[in-house]
Scaffold this active site. Structure first.
Site, mmCIF file in Angstrom:
data_model
loop_
_atom_site.group_PDB
_atom_site.id
_atom_site.type_symbol
_atom_site.label_atom_id
_atom_site.label_comp_id
_atom_site.label_asym_id
_atom_site.label_seq_id
_atom_site.Cartn_x
_atom_site.Cartn_y
_atom_site.Cartn_z
ATOM 1 N N GLU A 48 0.766 -1.165 0.107
ATOM 2 C CA GLU A 48 -0.079 0.099 0.035
ATOM 3 C C GLU A 48 0.872 1.252 0.039
ATOM 4 O O GLU A 48 0.520 1.978 -0.816
ATOM 5 C CB GLU A 48 -0.841 0.001 1.195
ATOM 6 C CG GLU A 48 -1.605 1.286 1.371
ATOM 7 C CD GLU A 48 -1.895 1.903 2.878
ATOM 8 O OE1 GLU A 48 -1.821 3.109 2.950
ATOM 9 O OE2 GLU A 48 -1.584 1.009 3.571
ATOM 10 N N ASP A 52 0.742 3.745 -3.326
ATOM 11 C CA ASP A 52 0.167 5.064 -3.044
ATOM 12 C C ASP A 52 1.204 6.152 -3.690
ATOM 13 O O ASP A 52 0.903 6.815 -4.288
ATOM 14 C CB ASP A 52 0.261 5.388 -1.450
ATOM 15 C CG ASP A 52 0.100 6.887 -1.178
ATOM 16 O OD1 ASP A 52 -1.125 7.286 -1.419
ATOM 17 O OD2 ASP A 52 0.692 7.656 -0.494
ATOM 18 N N ASP A 120 -6.788 1.218 0.974
ATOM 19 C CA ASP A 120 -5.667 0.747 1.097
ATOM 20 C C ASP A 120 -5.404 -0.629 0.161
ATOM 21 O O ASP A 120 -3.956 -0.589 -0.324
ATOM 22 C CB ASP A 120 -5.357 0.197 2.519
ATOM 23 C CG ASP A 120 -5.416 1.505 3.556
ATOM 24 O OD1 ASP A 120 -5.468 2.610 3.283
ATOM 25 O OD2 ASP A 120 -5.376 1.025 4.764
ATOM 26 N N GLU A 123 -4.844 0.625 -3.455
ATOM 27 C CA GLU A 123 -3.335 0.970 -3.492
ATOM 28 C C GLU A 123 -2.261 -0.138 -3.501
ATOM 29 O O GLU A 123 -1.211 -0.294 -4.237
ATOM 30 C CB GLU A 123 -3.001 2.212 -2.266
ATOM 31 C CG GLU A 123 -3.530 3.578 -2.525
ATOM 32 C CD GLU A 123 -3.339 4.233 -1.466
ATOM 33 O OE1 GLU A 123 -3.712 5.583 -1.656
ATOM 34 O OE2 GLU A 123 -2.992 3.989 -0.410
#
Length: 227
Positions: A48, A52, A120, A123
């Protein structure tokens, strides 16, 4: 060795994720509450973190090439397009909730529909795509999954908190005050209630899965009621 469920692998490939090393994708889909992965402590947090950044760079590059206004407006759109709420919305649209590996309690608590968890994991899948297939493939995946968001109006409108602050200043009122009046639920499925008030005008309240989103909704409600 734990492997992907056949329907999950089929689902990943149907979304355009090229699966090679299954362990990477298992990691991306596994919440920390899940204890069925051979007792191993894998979860999506590291992927994650990576995803991101890949998502942010991909969207920032798209906005730059689109010639979408000055830096301030670009930042506003970027923040909206990569927000947890947007990631969760896309996750639901592609059917992600059915494939997240959650512990029983987390699932019973509504974890599969939590904006935080869905955002989350979305990502994390981008992070897994980057590790497995490189940046170009990950970026192409982002552009495909985010197509309607990128071409739409997400982030173009003024943020309700900014609009409310400007309204207060323009009407010679004191600045809005935000207060968390309630927090409920477990950490992975928390709900925040926020009240916004402007002295001698009124107040409004809203509830969401994050403090920031609750503040945004409260400001929006205030403007609809008093603006």
């Amino acid at each position: 060795m734990t492997t992907l469920e056949p329907d999950t692998r089929d689902w990943l490939e149907a979304q355009g994720f090229a699966v090679s090393e299954e362990t990477r994708w298992l990691e991306a889909l596994t919440h920390g509450s899940y204890n069925g992965a051979g007792g191993g402590a894998i979860d999506y947090q590291r992927l994650e973190f990576l995803g991101d950044r890949v998502l942010g760079l991909s969207v920032a590059a798209w906005l730059y090439r689109a010639g979408d206004g000055p830096e301030g407006r670009l930042s506003q759109r970027l923040n909206a397009l990569v927000s947890g709420a947007t990631c969760a919305r896309i996750a639901r649209a592609i059917g992600l909730p059915a494939h997240i590996r959650l512990g029983k309690q987390a699932r019973d608590d509504g974890g599969a529909d939590s904006d935080k968890i869905l955002g989350d994991v979305m990502e994390a899948l981008i992070g897994a795509c980057f590790i497995e297939n490189g940046f170009d493939a990950a970026q192409a995946t982002v552009y495909r999954l985010w197509a309607s968001e990128l071409e739409g109006d997400v982030g173009k409108a003024k943020h309700p908190k900014s609009a409310l602050q400007e309204w207060a200043a323009g009407n010679k009122r004191q600045m809005p005050v935000y207060e968390v009046t309630d927090r409920s639920g477990p950490d992975h499925a928390a709900r925040f209630t926020v009240k916004v008030s402007v002295r001698n005008v009124g107040e409004a309240e809203a509830t969401a899965s994050s403090k920031g989103e609750a503040e945004r909704l409260a400001a929006k409600a205030f403007l609809e009621r008093h603006g």
